[in-house]
Every structure is written in structure tokens, then in C-alpha cells.
Design a protein around this motif. Structure first.
Motif, PDB file in Angstrom:
ATOM      1  N   GLY A 169       0.792  -1.223   0.000  1.00  0.00           N
ATOM      2  CA  GLY A 169       0.000   0.000   0.000  1.00  0.00           C
ATOM      3  C   GLY A 169       0.824   1.273   0.000  1.00  0.00           C
ATOM      4  N   THR A 170       2.138   1.171   0.270  1.00  0.00           N
ATOM      5  CA  THR A 170       2.987   2.372   0.284  1.00  0.00           C
ATOM      6  C   THR A 170       3.544   2.722  -1.088  1.00  0.00           C
ATOM      7  N   VAL A 171       3.359   1.847  -2.071  1.00  0.00           N
ATOM      8  CA  VAL A 171       3.918   2.096  -3.413  1.00  0.00           C
ATOM      9  C   VAL A 171       3.161   3.240  -4.090  1.00  0.00           C
ATOM     10  N   GLY A 172       3.911   4.158  -4.716  1.00  0.00           N
ATOM     11  CA  GLY A 172       3.298   5.252  -5.463  1.00  0.00           C
ATOM     12  C   GLY A 172       3.637   6.604  -4.874  1.00  0.00           C
ATOM     13  N   LEU A 173       3.016   7.638  -5.414  1.00  0.00           N
ATOM     14  CA  LEU A 173       3.249   8.991  -4.923  1.00  0.00           C
ATOM     15  C   LEU A 173       2.629   9.173  -3.548  1.00  0.00           C
ATOM     16  N   ASP A 174       3.396   9.785  -2.656  1.00  0.00           N
ATOM     17  CA  ASP A 174       2.856  10.153  -1.355  1.00  0.00           C
ATOM     18  C   ASP A 174       1.847  11.284  -1.557  1.00  0.00           C
ATOM     19  N   ASN A 175       0.619  11.069  -1.114  1.00  0.00           N
ATOM     20  CA  ASN A 175      -0.455  12.036  -1.374  1.00  0.00           C
ATOM     21  C   ASN A 175      -0.218  13.384  -0.726  1.00  0.00           C
TER      22      ASN A 175
END
Length: 499
Positions: free
Chosen positions: A177-183
């Protein structure tokens, strides 16, 4: 009275009834086909609604939504392949019932539970929707953090006998769930320079791979050339006795309340409602060890909970313009296509349309009893009679097509296969898959909410507990964690007393 007459005339018109019935049948079919889901179907339907009357278009959306949520239980029960993400919890007890030769009974329970959950949700939308929608205005980041923590606390009920493996599986889900751009900061995390990872791992892609591919690999290993006979499948006329129905009433009531509550919260969904309902049923049961081994109450809880989320998710969407889930967001898109602005003014400017859509959600929920009873048990269940060697390529093609349609990216197919192989290995090593899904769904929600809450309070962590609603949910979370421990302690005391 004039408004009610107008709504009844519109909803019960030939075009509206045909749209609801046809869409409900199509929804059951979509839910029953692994890899397809109501989000895809409704997204593809929206461009076709330009030339339709708004109420007919919304009737089709309601039919596909309610029908597919029940349809997802069919492969979940018969083949341990959830037709929709919300049907994951249905596999826990539905498939063991099929292995005992009780597939027809499990499907009948799922049908009744889906209809009851959907009906309760529609009644909530029609009666107390505006009041409940206003209540969500009081929810801030702190409340959403505790809602996520409450959901993750249910991992303690789902992990089974090996808590360590369950927690390890949950951590894996949190990491995914931590993969990707930090919102909040916009900084890429674990993307390894790949642009397609900036948006994170697609939940549907992961779920299809994690839950649909391992059973397919197992089918391939069996090299079944004959398939199940009609006698082995034992799909006779399943009837639920009054004693069994009475025994399920508490589960239906509890799961309906949970599903409605989850549906009202924007960002939640039927999968969370199903998990929480299943956890609550297991915690309340006098025989919790039977869950996961073919307990009908598990099927009833999961299906009632995920369907009770359906109409409830429309409450914040229609009243506030805030979609409770992806389907609700698509409903907002359907309204905008027809020049209607969702929000508080929608109830005043278009009361007949809003009332008609609410009635359609109720009618399509009740249609599940007709569509499910007539079609699902007699037709879709026969898929298990096909030889395994034929089912494997058919399911793989459906999975590949369904996953590719989501984003139109070939890389999603590789992600699906990687998730499937991981799920296969985890099952071989006796790791539960449910905590992985809960961590993947609720982890980002908890992280973003707690960080927003701390930013608002300027780092004061006590703000997470000082708000009344936060405190109530925090206490409920603590109770959910302590309840299984208390039950285990009581069982040990009784066992020691017998010895």
C-alpha cells in the motif's frame, strides 16, 4: 402524495422495469465471471447513457451494481474465486460448503443475504439518508484513522491459529500500500523509476491475481479431464428452513448495520463491510472455530455486509457530492452527464429523480431473489461441471481481459501474475490472504488520515483521542482486539475446570 405518485409512475414504467431487470441479469453475469466487476461494467455503460432518460440510466446502474455484488458470490462459493473484491470473505466458508456438497444451500444463503443487505441499505438511503449524510460532516482525519484501525484490528479475528503468519501477511499488505506517490508530499515511494508505479498498485489487479490465480494453478495441477458430475455437485433444490432463517436473523441485522455504516463513510467499500461483518459474526458465534470450515453464518455475514454497503454508499454521494466508493463516483458522473449537480440542492431541485433512484436501488435488491433463485443455482453453478483443463484457459482469458480493460496496460497483466504466484506460495506456506488485502486497503487510509490529523493539530497526538467520535471508535477498536483474547481465556478456564 403527488410526488410519490410521480415517482411510482416513473419507476414502474415499462422502460424502467425492463432496464432494472435486464441490468440485474447482466450484473449477476458480470459478477459471476472472474476478472470482471461492476466498476468496469458501469464505466463502459456511462457513454451509452447520453441518449437515455436519466431514470432509465440510473436504473441500469442500480441493476448492474446490486446484481454483480450478488453474482460475485457464485464463483466464490463454487470455485473459491471471488467474482468481485467484496466477495473475498464469502470464499472463507462458501467454498468449504461446496466441498461438502452443499453448494446449492450456500448459493441460496448468499442470495437471501444479498437481498436482505441490499434492501436494508436501500431503506436506509430512503428514510434516514439525509440525517446520516449530515453526520459524516463531523468526521475528520482523526475519525477516518480510527475507522481504518478498527478495520485492521479485525485481522486478529481473521488470522486463524497462527497469529504470527497473519501479522506477517498484514505487513506485506501494508508495504504494498505504500507504493506510489505520497499524497501529502508528492514524493515517489518504491517506484524504482517506473512511471506506471506512480499511481500505486491497482487494487483490482492485485485482488484478481491474489485470489483468482492460485485456484487456477490448483486446477491445472489436478489435470482434471472429466469435471464434476451432477451427482457430485449435488445441486438439488435447496430450501432454508424457518429454524435456519431465524438463526440467521441476528447475523443479517448485525451485518446490515455494519454495511450501512461502512457505506456512509466516503472511501470505504463493500470489501471492508464484508470483512467487518464476517469478523463480527465470528466474534459473536458460540463456535468461532467452525468459521473458515463451512459455517453458513460466515456466508450470510459476508454477503449481507457487502450488499448493505451498496445503497448506503450513495448517501454521501447524493447528499454531499462525496462518493462513498468508486461506483458512487460513477453515479455522480451519470448525473453530471445529464446536467444534474449532486449535493444538497439535488433533493430540492430534482426530488422525483432522487426518489426514483432510491426506489430503483430497493427494487433491484429485491430482484436478486428472483434473478438469483431462477438463474444462479440452475445455470451458473453448472460451470463446475466443466473439466478443469477447459476451465483453466477460460478463466485465464477472462482474468487477462478483465485486468487489461481496467487501465489498458500490459504491465498490469504481469502484476496480476506476480500477485497470483505470491498468493499461491503464501497458501502453500499456510499464510492467510485476508490480512494482505486488509493491509493493502486500509494501510494507505490509516497513514494519510493520521498524518493529516497531526498536521492539523501541529503534532499533538492527543488530538486523535480528544474528539468524541474518535474516542468512541478507538474504544470499539480496543474492544475488537481484546474480545478474541477474552474468549480464548474463557475457553481455557472452562477446559481447565473440566479437567
Amino acid at each position: 402524495m403527488e410526488l410519490l405518485t410521480q415517482i411510482a409512475g416513473s419507476v414502474l414504467s415499462l422502460g424502467s422495469v425492463a432496464a432494472m431487470l435486464g441490468a440485474s441479469l447482466l450484473g449477476v453475469l458480470i459478477g459471476a465471471l472472474p476478472g470482471l466487476n461492476p466498476v468496469m461494467a458501469i464505466a463502459l455503460l456511462l457513454p451509452l447513457t447520453y441518449s437515455m432518460e436519466p431514470l432509465i440510466a440510473l436504473g441500469m446502474v442500480a441493476g448492474i451494481y446490486n446484481g454483480s455484488m450478488y453474482g460475485g458470490a457464485i464463483p466464490a462459493i463454487l470455485m473459491r474465486i471471488p467474482g468481485t473484491p467484496a466477495a473475498i470473505a464469502t470464499t472463507f466458508d462458501g467454498f468449504p460448503m461446496t466441498q461438502r456438497g452443499e453448494a446449492a444451500r450456500a448459493l441460496k444463503i448468499a442470495c437471501w443475504s444479498s437481498a436482505i443487505g441490499g434492501t436494508a441499505s436501500a431503506l436506509a438511503l430512503m428514510t434516514i439518508g439525509p440525517l446520516l449524510a449530515r453526520a459524516t460532516l463531523h468526521f475528520g482525519p482523526a475519525e477516518y484513522f480510527w475507522i481504518a484501525m478498527f478495520g485492521m484490528a479485525s485481522i486478529g479475528v481473521l488470522v486463524g491459529d497462527d497469529a504470527l503468519k497473519g501479522l506477517m501477511a498484514a505487513v506485506l499488505g501494508l508495504l504494498l500500500g505504500t507504493v506510489g506517490l505520497d499524497n501529502l508530499s508528492g514524493i515517489p515511494r518504491f517506484t524504482f523509476g517506473e512511471p506506471w508505479l506512480l499511481s500505486g498498485l491497482d487494487l483490482i489487479v492485485i485482488l484478481v491475481g491474489l485470489y483468482a490465480l492460485p485456484p487456477v494453478i490448483a486446477l491445472a495441477e489436478q489435470a482434471d479431464l472429466k469435471g464434476l458430475s451432477a451427482a457430485a455437485l449435488k445441486l438439488g433444490r435447496a430450501r432454508l428452513g424457518w429454524a435456519e432463517i431465524r438463526g440467521m436473523v441476528p447475523t443479517w441485522m448485525r451485518s446490515s448495520f455494519i454495511g450501512i455504516g461502512v457505506g456512509i463513510l466516503p472511501g470505504a467499500g463493500g470489501n471492508i463491510a464484508a470483512f467487518l461483518s464476517y469478523s463480527a459474526a465470528k466474534s459473536a458465534s458460540k463456535d468461532p472455530d467452525s468459521f473458515g470450515k463451512g459455517n453458513p453464518q460466515g456466508v450470510a455475514a459476508a454477503e449481507c455486509g457487502n450488499n448493505a454497503d451498496n445503497a448506503a454508499s450513495m448517501i454521501p454521494a447524493l447528499a454531499l457530492g462525496i462518493p462513498g466508493n468508486v461506483v458512487a463516483a460513477l453515479v455522480l458522473g451519470a448525473l453530471l452527464i445529464h446536467g444534474l449537480q449532486p449535493g444538497p440542492q439535488l433533493f430540492h431541485q430534482n426530488p422525483a429523480l432522487v426518489g426514483g433512484f432510491m426506489a430503483q436501488m430497493l427494487i433491484t435488491s429485491l430482484l436478486i431473489l428472483l434473478v438469483g433463485g431462477a438463474a444462479a443455482t440452475r445455470v451458473f453453478a453448472q460451470v463446475q461441471r466443466l473439466p478443469g483443463v477447459l476451465l483453466v484457459p477460460m478463466i485465464l482469458v477472462l482474468m487477462a481481459v478483465g485486468v487489461y480493460v481496467i487501465n489498458g496496460r500490459v504491465v498490469d497483466l504481469w502484476v496480476m501474475f506476480a500477485a497470483g504466484l505470491a498468493g499461491y506460495l503464501l497458501e502453500k506456506l499456510s499464510f492467510p490472504l485476508a490480512p494482505v488485502v486488509l493491509g493493502l486497503i486500509l494501510g494507505p487510509m490509516a497513514e494519510q488520515s493520521v498524518r493529516r490529523a497531526l498536521l492539523i493539530s501541529r503534532g499533538d497526538a492527543t488530538e486523535l483521542l480528544t474528539r468524541p467520535i474518535s474516542a468512541v471508535i478507538a474504544v470499539a477498536t480496543l474492544g475488537l482486539i481484546l474480545w478474541p483474547l477474552l474468549r480464548a481465556f474463557q475457553r481455557r478456564r472452562r477446559a481447565a475446570a473440566r479437567d
